[in-house]
Design a protein around this motif. Structure first.
Motif, PDB file in Angstrom:
ATOM      1  N   LYS A  96       0.883  -1.044  -0.146  1.00 27.30           N
ATOM      2  CA  LYS A  96       0.087  -0.078  -0.131  1.00 27.30           C
ATOM      3  C   LYS A  96       0.870   1.178   0.017  1.00 27.30           C
ATOM      4  CE  LYS A  96      -2.429  -1.588   3.480  1.00 27.30           C
ATOM      5  NZ  LYS A  96      -3.351  -1.618   4.818  1.00 27.30           N
ATOM      6  N   GLU A  97       0.264   2.355  -0.321  1.00 31.74           N
ATOM      7  CA  GLU A  97       1.169   3.483  -0.379  1.00 31.74           C
ATOM      8  C   GLU A  97       1.917   3.887   0.744  1.00 31.74           C
ATOM      9  OE1 GLU A  97       0.093   7.372  -3.145  1.00 31.74           O
ATOM     10  OE2 GLU A  97      -1.454   7.066  -1.367  1.00 31.74           O
ATOM     11  N   VAL A  98       1.270   3.532   1.907  1.00 30.83           N
ATOM     12  CA  VAL A  98       2.012   3.840   3.233  1.00 30.83           C
ATOM     13  C   VAL A  98       1.750   2.298   3.982  1.00 30.83           C
ATOM     14  CG1 VAL A  98       2.027   4.817   5.671  1.00 30.83           C
ATOM     15  CG2 VAL A  98       1.683   6.093   3.645  1.00 30.83           C
ATOM     16  N   ASP A  99       2.745   1.544   4.172  1.00 37.81           N
ATOM     17  CA  ASP A  99       2.592   0.028   4.442  1.00 37.81           C
ATOM     18  C   ASP A  99       3.655  -0.225   5.475  1.00 37.81           C
ATOM     19  OD1 ASP A  99       1.900  -2.675   4.535  1.00 37.81           O
ATOM     20  OD2 ASP A  99       1.406  -2.389   2.408  1.00 37.81           O
ATOM     21  N   GLU A 100       3.760  -1.336   6.204  1.00 37.26           N
ATOM     22  CA  GLU A 100       4.508  -1.780   7.297  1.00 37.26           C
ATOM     23  C   GLU A 100       5.822  -2.449   6.668  1.00 37.26           C
ATOM     24  OE1 GLU A 100       4.741  -4.676  11.237  1.00 37.26           O
ATOM     25  OE2 GLU A 100       3.018  -4.494  10.171  1.00 37.26           O
ATOM     26  N   LEU A 101       6.872  -2.088   7.199  1.00 38.02           N
ATOM     27  CA  LEU A 101       8.254  -2.775   6.892  1.00 38.02           C
ATOM     28  C   LEU A 101       8.599  -3.625   7.834  1.00 38.02           C
ATOM     29  CD1 LEU A 101      10.575  -2.399   4.758  1.00 38.02           C
ATOM     30  CD2 LEU A 101      11.945  -1.114   6.832  1.00 38.02           C
ATOM     31  N   ASN A 102       8.715  -5.088   7.048  1.00 36.52           N
ATOM     32  CA  ASN A 102       8.962  -6.265   8.028  1.00 36.52           C
ATOM     33  C   ASN A 102      10.042  -7.144   6.966  1.00 36.52           C
ATOM     34  OD1 ASN A 102       7.202  -7.389   6.222  1.00 36.52           O
ATOM     35  ND2 ASN A 102       5.568  -7.233   7.793  1.00 36.52           N
ATOM     36  N   ASN A 103      10.157  -8.093   7.374  1.00 32.86           N
ATOM     37  CA  ASN A 103      11.286  -8.830   6.635  1.00 32.86           C
ATOM     38  C   ASN A 103      10.637  -9.353   5.302  1.00 32.86           C
ATOM     39  OD1 ASN A 103      13.243  -9.032   8.579  1.00 32.86           O
ATOM     40  ND2 ASN A 103      12.292 -10.772   9.725  1.00 32.86           N
ATOM     41  N   GLU A 104       9.428  -9.730   5.220  1.00 39.67           N
ATOM     42  CA  GLU A 104       8.862 -10.055   3.799  1.00 39.67           C
ATOM     43  C   GLU A 104       8.783  -8.646   3.115  1.00 39.67           C
ATOM     44  OE1 GLU A 104       4.687 -12.125   2.080  1.00 39.67           O
ATOM     45  OE2 GLU A 104       4.918 -12.111   4.381  1.00 39.67           O
ATOM     46  N   SER A 105       8.131  -7.591   3.494  1.00 42.51           N
ATOM     47  CA  SER A 105       7.695  -6.301   2.787  1.00 42.51           C
ATOM     48  C   SER A 105       9.208  -5.652   2.161  1.00 42.51           C
ATOM     49  CB  SER A 105       7.160  -5.319   3.434  1.00 42.51           C
ATOM     50  OG  SER A 105       7.962  -4.708   4.689  1.00 42.51           O
ATOM     51  N   TYR A 106      10.455  -6.061   3.083  1.00 44.95           N
ATOM     52  CA  TYR A 106      11.669  -5.531   3.019  1.00 44.95           C
ATOM     53  C   TYR A 106      12.307  -6.202   1.676  1.00 44.95           C
ATOM     54  CZ  TYR A 106      16.533  -4.182   3.439  1.00 44.95           C
ATOM     55  OH  TYR A 106      17.924  -3.656   3.256  1.00 44.95           O
ATOM     56  N   ARG A 107      12.132  -7.556   1.535  1.00 43.42           N
ATOM     57  CA  ARG A 107      12.560  -8.411   0.325  1.00 43.42           C
ATOM     58  C   ARG A 107      11.852  -7.783  -0.734  1.00 43.42           C
ATOM     59  NH1 ARG A 107      11.397 -13.299  -0.465  1.00 43.42           N
ATOM     60  NH2 ARG A 107      13.280 -13.725  -1.622  1.00 43.42           N
ATOM     61  N   ILE A 108      10.594  -7.343  -0.825  1.00 45.69           N
ATOM     62  CA  ILE A 108       9.901  -6.936  -1.939  1.00 45.69           C
ATOM     63  C   ILE A 108      10.546  -5.451  -2.219  1.00 45.69           C
ATOM     64  CG2 ILE A 108       7.797  -5.885  -2.772  1.00 45.69           C
ATOM     65  CD1 ILE A 108       6.440  -7.975  -1.136  1.00 45.69           C
ATOM     66  N   TYR A 109      11.116  -4.540  -1.515  1.00 44.64           N
ATOM     67  CA  TYR A 109      11.447  -3.380  -1.469  1.00 44.64           C
ATOM     68  C   TYR A 109      12.817  -3.244  -2.231  1.00 44.64           C
ATOM     69  CZ  TYR A 109       9.618   1.448  -1.352  1.00 44.64           C
ATOM     70  OH  TYR A 109       8.885   2.617  -1.748  1.00 44.64           O
ATOM     71  N   GLU A 110      13.375  -4.293  -1.616  1.00 48.48           N
ATOM     72  CA  GLU A 110      14.767  -4.450  -2.115  1.00 48.48           C
ATOM     73  C   GLU A 110      14.842  -4.763  -3.889  1.00 48.48           C
ATOM     74  OE1 GLU A 110      16.710  -7.576   0.213  1.00 48.48           O
ATOM     75  OE2 GLU A 110      18.060  -6.180   0.525  1.00 48.48           O
TER      76      GLU A 110
END
Length: 665
Positions: free
Chosen positions: A323-337
């Motif tokens: 989402k436009e503002v979302d939580e950063l965790n291990n799973e979302s961090y891999r996506i953002y990488e």
């Protein structure tokens, strides 16, 4: 390769080594993933294997072929698909990938998971060697060990835990079968139910008669949060053949995402039916070709493939998965990488009653600000407890919440000023100033507090002091072999101080060798300057990295060995691009001195004298007792005499014990 003449006398280095004999330090400390205690004897304890490693599977032991300049071209042309294991023969942690590769090799040799009826090969590369074929093709590996799937000479990194064979097989299958063709409305509806496990993934030729991993994969999928389904509707495959080609390529690239599935529909009658049913939720008003996403929160998003705006499909998918503002965790961090986009992070703690209300408000303000800037950066909030150390690296050195920081992709950071109100209009102005370059980037002052004020002044005084501003100029100067000690002044730690003292001996050795024009010995305080780009974030300090004179590309070499000057000097000579020879054996520099025959005799003599003194004391006590019985000596005088003699004897024993311990060290 540069070759130099060393100018130093043998006595220079010998004296340097002997000077260290009087330092009471722990010299046998090793750099490892887990800190080990210094041994109490001269014999080192048996090294404990890192997690996942096995005694019978040393580094680079599992392979069908070792790739070199001689066989690289022929091997990759002969094998459309193969597994590449990248390791460093001198890295003790690289054995962690061997069990995974061994299990994979056993499956392949038993004719399971074949490719076009043939066994898949496992190739290896040893990065401790200077592989010219890698430099020629500009192939670099940011870290080792690394497992890579290579298909048609394209590299697909495996970024999951090294004990997850099921995820590796799943990724191979996704690369071989990147798109799921959907042929009916029922299949489309079922596919869009992102909570359901798509078992059709495992009906492919690759998984034929190999269903052992399916139950584990189903359980793994059920635990993922960011489950995402994407369908590409292409009405005229011939007209949009370039888009279709890019879609397949991007789907292979996204195979590393275990929470994503990508479907494909080109049946024109079916596309018309779906557009009539979903209308603008899936298609623009006039377009018949569309990219549709079912996000983890159930939201349907779409992109018009007929639009003149050019997009990278994999970027659109990754960006809109969150989402436009979302939580950063291990799973979302891999996506953002995968996005490689700057991030604006808000550190929160919703459970802490002191800050919870302000944290909720800060996230809501982020939702107001994000629409204006989300095309150039990501807005994420993060649990302060889980990412506390990361917060420090971003320049936020205070504890009050919420706190914010801007993390740019080039490793520059800009913390939101402490105490500045978190309001929409104020943040708008601040972001505008950042975009216009009016806000200075933070380069120093990352420390919470400097506790070890002596380590640089007294223990690293021979080294070149680097900071965040000049690090790249020093470490990446071509023509200089550079060795860097990364340490922290946040704590006073004996092991770190001992390593620093040994590292200082290394610097002193090269000063005596008059080699400062070729080899630089550098120290860098992580606490004050934070981690420079390319250096892996870790709390396990100190760390030593080596940057060869003409090979400054990642992955950068990390020294893993004994924390003594002699071992470090030997390592530098072996890996330096500048060829040189030491005029004396340096392997003993920093090692505790061995006792010679004369010292042994002195120790024996001291021990004998101490025993004689002890006997004399006992005789004196007996005489005093006799004198007391015969002459009725005052009892207080006797006690005082005994105490004085006992104190003298105790002092002698302590001195001898201290000398013995010193000699052992």
């Amino acid at each position: 390769m540069l070759s130099v003449t060393v100018r130093a006398t043998q006595s220079d280095l010998i004296e340097d080594s002997q000077d260290f004999e009087n330092q009471n330090v722990e010299t046998q400390q090793e750099f490892s993933q887990e800190e080990q205690s210094a041994p109490t004897t001269t014999e080192l304890p048996k090294r404990q294997l890192p997690p996942l490693c096995k005694e019978e599977l040393p580094t680079l032991s599992v392979k069908d072929v070792l790739l070199t300049s001689a066989n690289w071209d022929s091997f990759k042309k002969k094998n459309e698909l193969f597994i590449l294991g990248v390791s460093d023969s001198e890295c003790p942690l690289c054995c962690q990938s061997e069990p995974l590769l061994k299990e994979l090799q056993d499956l392949f040799q038993n004719n399971k998971y074949l490719y076009k009826g043939k066994k898949i090969q496992i190739a290896r590369i040893d990065t401790s060697k200077k592989n010219q074929f890698l430099e020629k093709e500009e192939i670099t590996f940011e870290n080792v060990p690394k497992v890579i799937i290579i298909k048609d000479q394209r590299f697909y990194g495996f970024d999951q835990p090294l004990d997850r064979m099921d995820l590796l097989l799943h990724q191979i299958n996704r690369i071989l079968n990147p798109l799921i063709t959907l042929k009916t409305e029922e299949e489309i509806e079922l596919f869009l139910d992102h909570e359901k496990f798509w078992d059709a993934d495992y009906q492919t030729k690759f998984f034929k008669n190999n269903q052992d991993v399916v139950p584990r994969m189903e359980n793994h999928y059920s635990q993922l949060r960011y489950k995402t389904r994407v369908i590409c509707f292409i009405y005229d495959k011939q007209e949009y053949r370039e888009e279709y080609k890019n879609l397949k390529s991007d789907a292979k690239y996204l195979a590393t995402r275990d929470n994503l599935r990508i479907g494909f529909v080109d049946n024109q009658r079916l596309i018309k039916k779906m557009k009539a049913k979903y209308s603008v939720r899936m298609f623009s008003s006039i377009a018949m070709s569309s990219l549709v996403m079912k996000r983890y929160d159930g939201e349907l998003l779409n992109y018009d493939l007929t639009s003149e705006d050019h997009i990278f499909i994999h970027n659109w998918i990754n960006k809109h998965t969150l989402k436009e503002v979302d939580e950063l965790n291990n799973e979302s961090y891999r996506i953002y990488e995968l996005l490689r986009q700057p991030m604006f992070l808000t550190f929160v703690d919703f459970e802490d009653q002191r800050y919870s209300k302000a944290c909720y408000k800060a996230v809501e303000v982020m939702r107001q600000v994000a629409p204006k800037f989300s095309h150039i950066m990501g807005f994420l909030y993060v649990n302060n407890t889980q990412f506390y150390l990361r917060k420090r690296v971003l320049g936020v050195t205070w504890d009050e919440l919420p706190s914010m920081a801007f993390n740019m992709i080039d490793n520059r950071v800009i913390p939101y000023p402490r105490g500045k109100p978190i309001e929409r209009d104020i943040l708008f102005d601040w972001f505008d100033d950042i975009v216009k370059g009016k806000v200075s980037v933070k380069t120093t002052g990352f420390d919470r507090i400097v506790n070890d004020t002596d380590i640089q002044t007294y223990l690293l005084n021979n080294t070149i002091v680097a900071n965040r501003e000049n690090f790249y100029e020093i470490a990446f100067s071509e023509g200089f072999d550079v060795v860097v000690l990364f340490y922290t002044t946040e704590v006073v730690h004996n092991v770190q101080r001992n390593i620093a003292l040994q590292f200082n001996l290394v610097a002193d050795a090269f000063i005596k060798l008059q080699m400062q024009d070729y080899i630089k010995v550098v120290s860098y305080d992580i606490n004050v300057n934070a981690f420079p780009e390319g250096i892996e974030f870790t709390t396990d300090l100190p760390q030593i990295y080596f940057f060869p004179a003409y090979h400054k590309k990642a992955p950068f070499k990390k020294y893993i060995g004994q924390g003594i000057a002699g071992s470090i000097l030997t390592y530098i000579q072996k890996h330096a691009d500048t060829e040189f020879q030491y005029p004396v054996d340096v392997s003993k520099i920093g090692m505790p001195r061995e006792k010679n025959e004369q010292e042994e005799n002195q120790n024996q003599q001291q021990s004998q004298e101490t025993q004689e003194n002890q006997q004399n004391q006992e005789d004196q006590i007996i005489d005093l007792d006799k004198e007391n019985n015969s002459e009725s000596m005052n009892k207080e005088e006797i006690d005082q005499s005994i105490e004085e003699n006992s104190a003298q004897q105790q002092e002698q024993l302590e001195n001898l014990q201290e000398e013995s311990i010193h000699e052992d060290l």
